[in-house]
Design a protein around this motif. Structure first.
Motif, PDB file in Angstrom:
ATOM      1  N   ALA A  53      56.614 102.752  42.570  1.00 16.29           N
ATOM      2  CA  ALA A  53      55.520 103.902  43.044  1.00 16.29           C
ATOM      3  C   ALA A  53      54.451 103.064  41.993  1.00 16.29           C
ATOM      4  N   GLY A  54      54.452 103.014  40.464  1.00 15.22           N
ATOM      5  CA  GLY A  54      54.640 103.235  38.928  1.00 15.22           C
ATOM      6  C   GLY A  54      54.070 102.050  38.831  1.00 15.22           C
ATOM      7  N   GLU A  55      54.234 101.162  39.315  1.00 17.53           N
ATOM      8  CA  GLU A  55      53.450  99.947  39.814  1.00 17.53           C
ATOM      9  C   GLU A  55      52.476  99.457  40.743  1.00 17.53           C
ATOM     10  N   ARG A  56      52.115 100.484  41.754  1.00 20.98           N
ATOM     11  CA  ARG A  56      51.758 100.540  42.812  1.00 20.98           C
ATOM     12  C   ARG A  56      50.035 100.162  41.353  1.00 20.98           C
ATOM     13  N   THR A  57      50.090 100.941  41.348  1.00 23.34           N
ATOM     14  CA  THR A  57      48.780 100.939  40.078  1.00 23.34           C
ATOM     15  C   THR A  57      48.172 100.101  40.283  1.00 23.34           C
ATOM     16  N   VAL A  58      49.370  99.727  39.026  1.00 27.36           N
ATOM     17  CA  VAL A  58      48.558  98.287  38.231  1.00 27.36           C
ATOM     18  C   VAL A  58      48.406  97.306  38.886  1.00 27.36           C
ATOM     19  N   PHE A  59      49.754  97.061  40.708  1.00 26.02           N
ATOM     20  CA  PHE A  59      48.996  95.560  41.283  1.00 26.02           C
ATOM     21  C   PHE A  59      47.505  95.982  42.185  1.00 26.02           C
ATOM     22  N   TYR A  60      47.081  97.364  42.443  1.00 24.84           N
ATOM     23  CA  TYR A  60      45.417  97.231  42.939  1.00 24.84           C
ATOM     24  C   TYR A  60      44.875  97.057  42.467  1.00 24.84           C
ATOM     25  N   HIS A  61      45.062  97.192  40.674  1.00 20.99           N
ATOM     26  CA  HIS A  61      43.822  97.365  39.321  1.00 20.99           C
ATOM     27  C   HIS A  61      43.396  95.548  39.601  1.00 20.99           C
ATOM     28  N   GLU A  62      44.822  94.695  39.560  1.00 22.51           N
ATOM     29  CA  GLU A  62      45.067  93.273  39.398  1.00 22.51           C
ATOM     30  C   GLU A  62      44.783  92.466  40.910  1.00 22.51           C
ATOM     31  N   ARG A  63      45.454  93.246  41.945  1.00 25.51           N
ATOM     32  CA  ARG A  63      44.761  92.096  43.233  1.00 25.51           C
ATOM     33  C   ARG A  63      42.938  92.733  43.150  1.00 25.51           C
ATOM     34  N   ALA A  64      42.006  93.849  43.085  1.00 27.92           N
ATOM     35  CA  ALA A  64      40.760  94.114  43.138  1.00 27.92           C
ATOM     36  C   ALA A  64      40.476  92.867  41.746  1.00 27.92           C
ATOM     37  N   THR A  65      41.042  92.400  40.865  1.00 28.42           N
ATOM     38  CA  THR A  65      40.317  91.454  39.621  1.00 28.42           C
ATOM     39  C   THR A  65      40.753  89.854  40.415  1.00 28.42           C
ATOM     40  N   ARG A  66      41.668  89.665  41.704  1.00 27.75           N
ATOM     41  CA  ARG A  66      41.704  88.714  42.662  1.00 27.75           C
ATOM     42  C   ARG A  66      43.591  87.964  40.968  1.00 27.75           C
ATOM     43  N   MET A  67      43.870  88.960  40.284  1.00 27.49           N
ATOM     44  CA  MET A  67      44.737  87.875  39.305  1.00 27.49           C
ATOM     45  C   MET A  67      46.323  88.537  40.148  1.00 27.49           C
ATOM     46  N   TYR A 122      70.202  94.746  50.138  1.00 30.88           N
ATOM     47  CA  TYR A 122      69.765  95.825  50.863  1.00 30.88           C
ATOM     48  C   TYR A 122      69.415  97.836  50.901  1.00 30.88           C
ATOM     49  N   PHE A 123      70.256  98.074  50.345  1.00 29.73           N
ATOM     50  CA  PHE A 123      69.357  99.787  49.789  1.00 29.73           C
ATOM     51  C   PHE A 123      68.724  99.505  49.115  1.00 29.73           C
ATOM     52  N   SER A 124      68.772  98.337  47.904  1.00 30.96           N
ATOM     53  CA  SER A 124      67.554  98.559  47.267  1.00 30.96           C
ATOM     54  C   SER A 124      66.052  98.088  47.862  1.00 30.96           C
ATOM     55  N   MET A 125      66.191  97.299  48.809  1.00 28.56           N
ATOM     56  CA  MET A 125      65.100  96.821  49.185  1.00 28.56           C
ATOM     57  C   MET A 125      64.410  97.606  50.699  1.00 28.56           C
ATOM     58  N   PHE A 126      65.216  98.385  51.004  1.00 22.88           N
ATOM     59  CA  PHE A 126      64.313  99.706  52.096  1.00 22.88           C
ATOM     60  C   PHE A 126      63.773 100.766  51.190  1.00 22.88           C
ATOM     61  N   GLY A 127      64.688 100.946  49.752  1.00 22.69           N
ATOM     62  CA  GLY A 127      64.027 101.657  49.314  1.00 22.69           C
ATOM     63  C   GLY A 127      62.479 101.340  48.931  1.00 22.69           C
ATOM     64  N   MET A 128      62.470 100.359  48.685  1.00 25.95           N
ATOM     65  CA  MET A 128      60.962  99.306  47.614  1.00 25.95           C
ATOM     66  C   MET A 128      60.297  99.031  49.631  1.00 25.95           C
ATOM     67  N   MET A 129      60.538  98.895  50.559  1.00 20.42           N
ATOM     68  CA  MET A 129      59.965  99.182  51.925  1.00 20.42           C
ATOM     69  C   MET A 129      59.609 100.293  52.272  1.00 20.42           C
ATOM     70  N   VAL A 130      59.806 101.370  52.284  1.00 19.55           N
ATOM     71  CA  VAL A 130      59.824 102.299  52.606  1.00 19.55           C
ATOM     72  C   VAL A 130      58.769 102.729  51.249  1.00 19.55           C
ATOM     73  N   VAL A 131      58.524 102.713  50.093  1.00 21.75           N
ATOM     74  CA  VAL A 131      57.442 102.789  49.438  1.00 21.75           C
ATOM     75  C   VAL A 131      56.473 102.488  49.356  1.00 21.75           C
ATOM     76  N   ALA A 132      56.493 101.245  49.694  1.00 14.62           N
ATOM     77  CA  ALA A 132      55.627 100.204  50.451  1.00 14.62           C
ATOM     78  C   ALA A 132      54.446 101.143  51.919  1.00 14.62           C
ATOM     79  N   LEU A 133      55.152 101.359  52.458  1.00 10.26           N
ATOM     80  CA  LEU A 133      54.792 102.120  54.106  1.00 10.26           C
ATOM     81  C   LEU A 133      54.971 103.612  53.921  1.00 10.26           C
ATOM     82  N   THR A 134      54.597 104.390  52.900  1.00 14.46           N
ATOM     83  CA  THR A 134      54.101 105.518  52.871  1.00 14.46           C
ATOM     84  C   THR A 134      53.427 105.923  51.782  1.00 14.46           C
ATOM     85  N   PRO A 135      52.011 106.456  51.539  1.00 12.91           N
ATOM     86  CA  PRO A 135      51.434 107.067  49.943  1.00 12.91           C
ATOM     87  C   PRO A 135      51.549 106.645  48.584  1.00 12.91           C
ATOM     88  N   GLY A 136      53.078 108.261  48.812  1.00 10.67           N
ATOM     89  CA  GLY A 136      53.651 108.338  47.807  1.00 10.67           C
ATOM     90  C   GLY A 136      55.031 107.783  47.554  1.00 10.67           C
TER      91      GLY A 136
END
Length: 213
Positions: A53-67, A122-136
């Motif tokens: 969730a903390g990395e999501r903000t950075v990803f949105y910023h970098e994706r907007a600049t197409r990095m 698969y537990f770690s990937m499950f936690g990452m997937m749930v974060v990706a599918l929810t707002p926070g």
């Protein structure tokens, strides 16, 4: 934290791997396996959520600049997490395998490490997937608690596999936790389905037997 948890489980279930002659011994060993993989697995799924969730903000910023692109970013996330899980699993498996007292053979230890590694992954990937599918990560924690309880309900421990209805049997075979328990027991002791039938089936059927007075 991993070392503290594995030492705690190792002390509680010390030497249970060689005690498989009674029904209660098999139940204890099955409970030890279930608790050991579920506790650290659920902890990994919870801890990784705040990081993603903390990395999501950075990803949105970098994706907007197409990095950043979505697919390479997701691949790097999985690769970095896999390295951490591999090291964590090695420490966890070495301590837990010998403290529980499984019969030591190289192939048995490698199987044990393999199934524990897949479980933590698969537990770690499950936690990452749930974060990706929810707002926070706050909402992700709520959703994950429900899904985690549902996926472990049909793992074969809380409800033994022979007592699961045929129409619900697909959830047992589709549960990753059930596959992990099955793999560990099969590689270390023998056919887990036969063990479950011999131990749990007779034990639980006796609880539901109606006797005439």
């Amino acid at each position: 934290m991993t070392i503290c948890v594995v030492v705690l489980f190792g002390v509680i279930f010390c030497g249970k791997g060689n005690q498989i002659h009674k029904q209660q011994d098999l139940i204890n060993l099955l409970g030890a396996t279930y608790s050991a993989i579920l506790f650290i697995g659920a902890t990994n799924a919870s801890v990784v959520q705040s990081v993603v969730a903390g990395e999501r903000t950075v990803f949105y910023h970098e994706r907007a600049t197409r990095m950043y692109l979505e697919l390479p970013y997701a691949f790097v996330q999985v690769a970095i997490e896999a390295i951490y899980v591999a090291i964590q699993t090695f420490v966890y498996s070495c301590l837990l395998f010998f403290m529980i007292g499984y019969n030591f053979k190289v192939e048995k230890f490698l199987y044990f490490y393999y199934f524990i590694f897949l479980c933590f992954t698969y537990f770690s990937m499950f936690g990452m997937m749930v974060v990706a599918l929810t707002p926070g990560h706050q909402i992700a924690a709520i959703v994950m608690s429900f899904l985690l309880s549902f996926r472990t309900l049909f793992s074969g421990f809380l409800i033994p596999m022979p007592l699961i209805s045929i129409r619900w049997r697909l959830y047992y075979w589709g549960s990753p936790v059930a596959c992990t328990i099955y793999g560990i027991f099969t590689s270390q002791i023998g056919d887990v389905n036969l063990i479950i039938q011999n131990v749990f089936y007779s034990l639980n059927l006796n609880c539901f037997t109606i006797t005439d007075n």
